[in-house]
Design a protein around this motif. Structure first.
Motif, PDB file in Angstrom:
ATOM      1  N   TYR A   1      53.212  36.690  41.883  1.00 33.51           N
ATOM      2  CA  TYR A   1      52.003  35.895  41.678  1.00 33.51           C
ATOM      3  C   TYR A   1      51.474  35.469  43.030  1.00 33.51           C
ATOM      4  CZ  TYR A   1      53.180  35.717  36.785  1.00 33.51           C
ATOM      5  OH  TYR A   1      53.444  36.080  35.504  1.00 33.51           O
ATOM      6  N   VAL A   2      50.163  35.416  43.144  1.00 28.70           N
ATOM      7  CA  VAL A   2      49.526  34.962  44.373  1.00 28.70           C
ATOM      8  C   VAL A   2      48.592  33.823  44.011  1.00 28.70           C
ATOM      9  CG1 VAL A   2      48.127  35.596  46.361  1.00 28.70           C
ATOM     10  CG2 VAL A   2      49.607  37.310  45.307  1.00 28.70           C
ATOM     11  N   HIS A   3      48.710  32.722  44.742  1.00 26.87           N
ATOM     12  CA  HIS A   3      47.828  31.580  44.528  1.00 26.87           C
ATOM     13  C   HIS A   3      47.460  31.013  45.891  1.00 26.87           C
ATOM     14  CE1 HIS A   3      45.983  28.479  42.073  1.00 26.87           C
ATOM     15  NE2 HIS A   3      46.372  27.627  43.008  1.00 26.87           N
ATOM     16  N   LYS A   4      46.159  31.064  46.199  1.00 29.56           N
ATOM     17  CA  LYS A   4      45.617  30.568  47.464  1.00 29.56           C
ATOM     18  C   LYS A   4      46.350  31.168  48.671  1.00 29.56           C
ATOM     19  CE  LYS A   4      43.649  26.245  45.831  1.00 29.56           C
ATOM     20  NZ  LYS A   4      43.495  24.821  46.101  1.00 29.56           N
ATOM     21  N   GLY A   5      46.622  32.464  48.593  1.00 25.67           N
ATOM     22  CA  GLY A   5      47.244  33.177  49.706  1.00 25.67           C
ATOM     23  C   GLY A   5      48.754  33.086  49.775  1.00 25.67           C
ATOM     24  N   THR A   6      49.359  32.291  48.928  1.00 23.77           N
ATOM     25  CA  THR A   6      50.813  32.198  48.881  1.00 23.77           C
ATOM     26  C   THR A   6      51.330  33.180  47.841  1.00 23.77           C
ATOM     27  OG1 THR A   6      50.780  29.861  49.518  1.00 23.77           O
ATOM     28  CG2 THR A   6      52.781  30.674  48.453  1.00 23.77           C
ATOM     29  N   VAL A   7      52.252  34.040  48.255  1.00 27.25           N
ATOM     30  CA  VAL A   7      52.836  35.030  47.354  1.00 27.25           C
ATOM     31  C   VAL A   7      54.169  34.478  46.851  1.00 27.25           C
ATOM     32  CG1 VAL A   7      53.750  37.366  47.137  1.00 27.25           C
ATOM     33  CG2 VAL A   7      51.754  36.938  48.575  1.00 27.25           C
ATOM     34  N   TYR A   8      54.324  34.493  45.540  1.00 25.51           N
ATOM     35  CA  TYR A   8      55.561  34.056  44.898  1.00 25.51           C
ATOM     36  C   TYR A   8      56.245  35.289  44.319  1.00 25.51           C
ATOM     37  CZ  TYR A   8      53.357  29.487  45.162  1.00 25.51           C
ATOM     38  OH  TYR A   8      52.756  28.340  45.615  1.00 25.51           O
ATOM     39  N   LEU A   9      57.462  35.563  44.784  1.00 24.28           N
ATOM     40  CA  LEU A   9      58.268  36.658  44.251  1.00 24.28           C
ATOM     41  C   LEU A   9      59.374  36.042  43.402  1.00 24.28           C
ATOM     42  CD1 LEU A   9      58.598  38.906  47.418  1.00 24.28           C
ATOM     43  CD2 LEU A   9      57.373  39.464  45.321  1.00 24.28           C
ATOM     44  N   ILE A  10      59.398  36.413  42.134  1.00 24.06           N
ATOM     45  CA  ILE A  10      60.357  35.863  41.188  1.00 24.06           C
ATOM     46  C   ILE A  10      61.175  37.013  40.625  1.00 24.06           C
ATOM     47  CG2 ILE A  10      60.642  34.566  39.041  1.00 24.06           C
ATOM     48  CD1 ILE A  10      57.798  33.407  39.595  1.00 24.06           C
ATOM     49  N   GLY A  11      62.497  36.858  40.601  1.00 24.94           N
ATOM     50  CA  GLY A  11      63.319  37.918  40.035  1.00 24.94           C
ATOM     51  C   GLY A  11      64.797  37.651  40.187  1.00 24.94           C
ATOM     52  N   ILE A  12      65.563  38.642  39.801  1.00 24.72           N
ATOM     53  CA  ILE A  12      67.011  38.639  39.935  1.00 24.72           C
ATOM     54  C   ILE A  12      67.352  39.908  40.706  1.00 24.72           C
ATOM     55  CG2 ILE A  12      69.211  38.729  38.716  1.00 24.72           C
ATOM     56  CD1 ILE A  12      67.784  37.424  36.320  1.00 24.72           C
ATOM     57  N   GLN A  17      40.360  37.164  46.172  1.00 26.51           N
ATOM     58  CA  GLN A  17      41.222  37.479  47.317  1.00 26.51           C
ATOM     59  C   GLN A  17      42.684  37.544  46.880  1.00 26.51           C
ATOM     60  OE1 GLN A  17      40.595  38.440  50.279  1.00 26.51           O
ATOM     61  NE2 GLN A  17      42.329  37.910  51.552  1.00 26.51           N
ATOM     62  N   ASP A  18      43.118  36.632  46.028  1.00 30.22           N
ATOM     63  CA  ASP A  18      44.495  36.636  45.531  1.00 30.22           C
ATOM     64  C   ASP A  18      44.797  37.899  44.726  1.00 30.22           C
ATOM     65  OD1 ASP A  18      44.987  34.212  46.745  1.00 30.22           O
ATOM     66  OD2 ASP A  18      44.811  33.034  44.889  1.00 30.22           O
ATOM     67  N   ARG A  19      43.830  38.352  43.922  1.00 30.18           N
ATOM     68  CA  ARG A  19      44.029  39.594  43.155  1.00 30.18           C
ATOM     69  C   ARG A  19      44.178  40.793  44.088  1.00 30.18           C
ATOM     70  NH1 ARG A  19      40.492  36.939  39.789  1.00 30.18           N
ATOM     71  NH2 ARG A  19      38.643  37.979  40.641  1.00 30.18           N
ATOM     72  N   ARG A  20      43.388  40.828  45.152  1.00 32.23           N
ATOM     73  CA  ARG A  20      43.498  41.913  46.120  1.00 32.23           C
ATOM     74  C   ARG A  20      44.857  41.887  46.804  1.00 32.23           C
ATOM     75  NH1 ARG A  20      44.029  42.792  50.924  1.00 32.23           N
ATOM     76  NH2 ARG A  20      43.662  40.686  51.631  1.00 32.23           N
ATOM     77  N   ILE A  21      45.306  40.714  47.196  1.00 36.88           N
ATOM     78  CA  ILE A  21      46.620  40.575  47.831  1.00 36.88           C
ATOM     79  C   ILE A  21      47.716  41.031  46.867  1.00 36.88           C
ATOM     80  CG2 ILE A  21      48.317  38.894  48.661  1.00 36.88           C
ATOM     81  CD1 ILE A  21      45.924  37.260  49.774  1.00 36.88           C
ATOM     82  N   ALA A  22      47.642  40.598  45.615  1.00 36.24           N
ATOM     83  CA  ALA A  22      48.671  40.960  44.630  1.00 36.24           C
ATOM     84  C   ALA A  22      48.729  42.462  44.418  1.00 36.24           C
ATOM     85  CB  ALA A  22      48.407  40.243  43.305  1.00 36.24           C
ATOM     86  N   ILE A  77      48.603  20.589  44.847  1.00 37.59           N
ATOM     87  CA  ILE A  77      47.838  19.409  44.462  1.00 37.59           C
ATOM     88  C   ILE A  77      46.548  19.407  45.262  1.00 37.59           C
ATOM     89  CG2 ILE A  77      47.799  16.889  44.443  1.00 37.59           C
ATOM     90  CD1 ILE A  77      50.886  17.042  44.283  1.00 37.59           C
ATOM     91  N   GLY A  78      45.430  19.233  44.580  1.00 39.44           N
ATOM     92  CA  GLY A  78      44.138  19.198  45.257  1.00 39.44           C
ATOM     93  C   GLY A  78      43.124  20.042  44.528  1.00 39.44           C
ATOM     94  N   ASP A  79      42.194  20.589  45.299  1.00 45.52           N
ATOM     95  CA  ASP A  79      41.118  21.389  44.716  1.00 45.52           C
ATOM     96  C   ASP A  79      41.690  22.625  44.026  1.00 45.52           C
ATOM     97  OD1 ASP A  79      39.227  19.637  45.706  1.00 45.52           O
ATOM     98  OD2 ASP A  79      38.975  20.760  47.574  1.00 45.52           O
ATOM     99  N   LEU A  80      41.092  22.967  42.889  1.00 46.04           N
ATOM    100  CA  LEU A  80      41.485  24.178  42.190  1.00 46.04           C
ATOM    101  C   LEU A  80      40.972  25.398  42.947  1.00 46.04           C
ATOM    102  CD1 LEU A  80      40.870  23.180  38.464  1.00 46.04           C
ATOM    103  CD2 LEU A  80      42.899  22.845  39.861  1.00 46.04           C
ATOM    104  N   ARG A  81      41.553  26.530  42.673  1.00 49.59           N
ATOM    105  CA  ARG A  81      41.188  27.783  43.338  1.00 49.59           C
ATOM    106  C   ARG A  81      39.768  28.193  42.962  1.00 49.59           C
ATOM    107  NH1 ARG A  81      44.968  32.864  42.023  1.00 49.59           N
ATOM    108  NH2 ARG A  81      44.172  32.365  39.979  1.00 49.59           N
ATOM    109  N   THR A  82      38.985  28.581  43.958  1.00 49.21           N
ATOM    110  CA  THR A  82      37.611  29.028  43.716  1.00 49.21           C
ATOM    111  C   THR A  82      37.618  30.486  43.253  1.00 49.21           C
ATOM    112  OG1 THR A  82      37.289  29.844  45.964  1.00 49.21           O
ATOM    113  CG2 THR A  82      36.760  27.510  45.551  1.00 49.21           C
ATOM    114  N   ALA A  83      36.465  30.966  42.783  1.00 49.76           N
ATOM    115  CA  ALA A  83      36.343  32.362  42.352  1.00 49.76           C
ATOM    116  C   ALA A  83      36.611  33.316  43.517  1.00 49.76           C
ATOM    117  CB  ALA A  83      34.957  32.609  41.758  1.00 49.76           C
ATOM    118  N   GLY A  84      36.144  32.962  44.700  1.00 47.75           N
ATOM    119  CA  GLY A  84      36.393  33.796  45.887  1.00 47.75           C
ATOM    120  C   GLY A  84      37.868  33.876  46.221  1.00 47.75           C
ATOM    121  N   GLU A  85      38.549  32.725  46.146  1.00 52.49           N
ATOM    122  CA  GLU A  85      39.989  32.709  46.401  1.00 52.49           C
ATOM    123  C   GLU A  85      40.745  33.512  45.343  1.00 52.49           C
ATOM    124  OE1 GLU A  85      40.770  28.429  48.594  1.00 52.49           O
ATOM    125  OE2 GLU A  85      40.417  28.440  46.432  1.00 52.49           O
ATOM    126  N   ALA A  86      40.307  33.410  44.101  1.00 54.53           N
ATOM    127  CA  ALA A  86      40.949  34.164  43.024  1.00 54.53           C
ATOM    128  C   ALA A  86      40.793  35.665  43.252  1.00 54.53           C
ATOM    129  CB  ALA A  86      40.365  33.767  41.669  1.00 54.53           C
TER     130      ALA A  86
END
Length: 187
Positions: free
Chosen positions: A146-157, A120-125, A109-118
């Motif tokens: 998925y990476v959003h604002k430096g948080t990595v989400y790992l989803i799976g089984i 950086q997230d792609r590089r992290i991913a 909740i709050g400010d949406l991700r900026t182009a710079g953050e996006a």
């Protein structure tokens, strides 16, 4: 003629050996747990949920950044919205679908991700995926990452040990702030 037969025989044997090695792995994957029908249902549900969210936010001219992942009827929402009301709205939209087993709303909740953050997230991913593929503990597993604002989400089984290994690998990628394991454990 003999040379051609020998070539075909050798290439067939090599293919069979490769298949036997691939089948011999004991690590369960998403595909071994889910039926083709369930996978198709998840894909259809993903598209329907994305469409409903997009339509609602565009109709009300609201900004949003939401990734939707459906795995075995569980809906994962990752991204950003501006207010708690918008986050609740997304949960309500998803909750209206019949085949949703549960909702994991991880929206910031709050400010949406900026182009710079996006960027950086792609590089992290990219780096995190590379690290997971190159580690023998996680190579055979399939994760939605998925990476959003430096948080990595790992989803799976996956088995618990593989999930923990994946988190341990990803947390050392430069720029990662947090690792969220959204995993359905097999054990």
């Amino acid at each position: 003629m003999k040379l051609r037969f020998r070539f075909v025989f050798v290439s067939t044997c090599a293919t069979l050996c490769a298949l036997l090695v691939a089948c011999a792995t004991t690590a369960p994957t998403i595909e071994s747990r889910l039926t083709p029908g369930r996978i198709l249902d998840d894909e259809l549900l993903t598209e329907a949920v994305r469409s409903a969210i997009r339509d609602e936010f565009r109709r009300n001219d609201l900004p949003y950044q939401i990734n939707t992942v459906v795995l075995d009827g569980r809906v994962f929402l990752i991204g950003s919205v501006e207010t708690q009301g918008h986050k609740d709205l997304v949960s309500d939209i998803v909750g209206d679908f019949r085949h949703v087993r549960n909702i994991q709303n991880e929206l910031h909740i709050g400010d949406l991700r900026t182009a710079g953050e996006a960027s950086q997230d792609r590089r992290i991913a990219t780096t995190a995926r590379f690290q997971l593929i190159n580690d023998p503990r996680t190579r055979a597993q399939e994760f939605e990452l998925y990476v959003h604002k430096g948080t990595v989400y790992l989803i799976g089984i996956t088995p618990r040990s593989v999930g923990y290994a994946a988190a341990d690998i990803v947390k050392y990628v430069r720029g990662v702030q947090t690792v969220m394991l959204l995993i359905d454990y097999l054990d």
